[in-house]
Scaffold this active site. Structure first.
Site, PDB file in Angstrom:
ATOM      1  N   LEU A 197      11.288   1.402   7.063  1.00  0.00           N
ATOM      2  CA  LEU A 197      10.635   1.770   5.812  1.00  0.00           C
ATOM      3  C   LEU A 197      11.393   2.951   5.210  1.00  0.00           C
ATOM      4  CD1 LEU A 197       7.981   1.131   4.169  1.00  0.00           C
ATOM      5  CD2 LEU A 197       7.203   3.332   5.056  1.00  0.00           C
ATOM      6  N   GLU A 215      12.908   2.742  13.809  1.00  0.00           N
ATOM      7  CA  GLU A 215      11.953   3.788  13.407  1.00  0.00           C
ATOM      8  C   GLU A 215      10.785   3.763  14.384  1.00  0.00           C
ATOM      9  OE1 GLU A 215      10.175   2.910   9.579  1.00  0.00           O
ATOM     10  OE2 GLU A 215       9.991   0.792  10.071  1.00  0.00           O
ATOM     11  N   TYR A 223       0.826  -1.205   0.000  1.00  0.00           N
ATOM     12  CA  TYR A 223       0.000   0.000   0.000  1.00  0.00           C
ATOM     13  C   TYR A 223       0.857   1.251   0.000  1.00  0.00           C
ATOM     14  CZ  TYR A 223       0.952   1.131   4.905  1.00  0.00           C
ATOM     15  OH  TYR A 223       1.577   1.505   6.067  1.00  0.00           O
ATOM     16  N   LYS A 234       6.618  -2.007   2.105  1.00  0.00           N
ATOM     17  CA  LYS A 234       5.427  -1.366   2.683  1.00  0.00           C
ATOM     18  C   LYS A 234       4.231  -2.302   2.519  1.00  0.00           C
ATOM     19  CE  LYS A 234       3.293   3.234   3.002  1.00  0.00           C
ATOM     20  NZ  LYS A 234       3.414   3.419   4.436  1.00  0.00           N
TER      21      LYS A 234
HETATM   22  N1  PMP Z   1       7.812   4.074   8.921  1.00  0.00           N
HETATM   23  C1  PMP Z   1       6.666   3.376   8.962  1.00  0.00           C
HETATM   24  C2  PMP Z   1       6.658   2.056   9.650  1.00  0.00           C
HETATM   25  C3  PMP Z   1       5.503   3.878   8.343  1.00  0.00           C
HETATM   26  O1  PMP Z   1       4.360   3.172   8.369  1.00  0.00           O
HETATM   27  C4  PMP Z   1       5.547   5.142   7.704  1.00  0.00           C
HETATM   28  C5  PMP Z   1       4.330   5.679   6.988  1.00  0.00           C
HETATM   29  N2  PMP Z   1       3.289   6.054   7.820  1.00  0.00           N
HETATM   30  C6  PMP Z   1       6.757   5.857   7.738  1.00  0.00           C
HETATM   31  C7  PMP Z   1       7.875   5.287   8.329  1.00  0.00           C
HETATM   32  C8  PMP Z   1       6.863   7.201   7.087  1.00  0.00           C
HETATM   33  O2  PMP Z   1       6.816   7.072   5.677  1.00  0.00           O
HETATM   34  P1  PMP Z   1       6.322   8.244   4.737  1.00  0.00           P
HETATM   35  O3  PMP Z   1       7.200   9.418   5.043  1.00  0.00           O
HETATM   36  O4  PMP Z   1       6.549   7.713   3.362  1.00  0.00           O
HETATM   37  O5  PMP Z   1       4.896   8.511   5.056  1.00  0.00           O
END
Ligand code: PMP
Length: 285
Positions: A206, A182, A32, A149
């Site tokens: 991610l 993270e 997603y 993701k």
């Molecule tokens: N890490 C995780 C586990 C996430 O689910 C997300 C997105 N919500 C992020 C980091 C941040 O990613 P992005 O900046 O692409 O929204």
């Protein structure tokens, strides 16, 4: 938001139906994306679609949509939903099988779903009004493929719930050597002596699009020193500033970790600069 996209058609959300034999439902077998858009302008569109395509390739799901196809789909969806401030959710599962069996079935077509939801105004770079995040820390108990993701988010959901159960905003995670990975739904940055630091990309995190945009923006439009390197738990606890980044939060200031104040328990001066620059340049990438 009433109009959604499902397998080639736009329809009222109430009419969108998928089979319980869909592998997205049975196994979380899908990928997603969430893309923020303000007044019809998407932030990081190409990067989001690239990450989606990489995730699909990793799972050997062939959905056949090019970036151009996604662009048209998303434009349509935004138009049909009023093009205000919208989060655009894209979801591709491996598709619907006739039985529940682990191996990838041959000859099924992916289920492609998209919908939008209203999001807040663009985050403001204002120390007094910006949200202030309180977080806890925990050992990272998710799987070893966090760079994908995947819609299988239970590990993240359970970590997020650890924080939510305490009335807190996020749970930031550390690997078996107590190095930062993270947050449950965010990437994490720290600032120490005006140096901005975030963990390097690996299978443990991610590759956040906000992380990527912020690194590029700070490197090109500020004189701040920016480092991608392992960050220990002690460094996080002793940081001058801690930030969370995500598509919906942009750069969000953490004021408390495990009940201990970070900096002076207010969004910091480097945060202000980072969020200002992010707001200014986010559409240029
Ligand atoms: N890490 C995780 C586990 C996430 O689910 C997300 C997105 N919500 C992020 C980091 C941040 O990613 P992005 O900046 O692409 O929204």
């Amino acid at each position: 938001m009433s109009v959604v996209y499902l397998n080639g058609q736009f329809m009222p959300a109430s009419e969108a139906k998928i089979s319980p034999m869909d592998r997205g439902f049975l196994f979380g077998d899908g990928i997603y994306e969430v893309i923020p858009s303000y007044g019809g302008r998407c932030v990081g569109f190409t990067s989001h679609i690239k990450r989606l395509q990489q995730g699909l390739a990793a799972l050997e799901i062939h959905c056949g949509l090019t970036e151009q196809d996604w662009q048209e789909l998303v434009q349509q969806l935004m138009m049909q939903n009023g093009a205000g401030n919208l989060g655009i959710y894209l979801h591709v599962s491996r598709g619907t099988d006739t039985k529940r069996a682990h191996a990838y079935p041959k000859d099924i077509s992916p289920t492609i779903f998209a919908y939008c939801f209203e999001i807040a105004e663009e985050p403001d770079a204002n120390i007094d009004t910006a949200p202030r995040y309180k977080v806890i820390t925990a050992p990272d108990l998710r799987w070893q493929r966090c760079h994908i993701k995947s819609t299988a988010l239970l590990g993240n959901v359970m970590h997020h719930q650890q924080a939510a159960a305490l009335g807190l905003n996020e749970c930031i995670l550390f690997d078996e050597h107590d190095f930062l990975t993270e947050g449950s739904s965010t990437n994490v940055f720290i600032v120490k002596d005006s140096v901005v630091v975030t963990p390097p990309l690996s299978h443990k995190i991610l590759p956040g699009i906000t992380r990527q945009l912020l690194l590029s923006i700070l490197r090109q439009h500020s004189t701040l020193k920016v480092e991608e390197r392992p960050v220990s738990k002690n460094e996080v606890l002793a940081a001058d500033e801690v930030w969370l980044t995500s598509s919906s939060k942009e750069v969000a200031a953490v004021i408390e970790v495990n009940g201990h104040a970070i900096g002076n328990a207010k969004p910091g001066a480097v945060w202000l600069q980072a969020q200002q620059l992010f707001g200014q340049y986010k559409y240029n990438y």
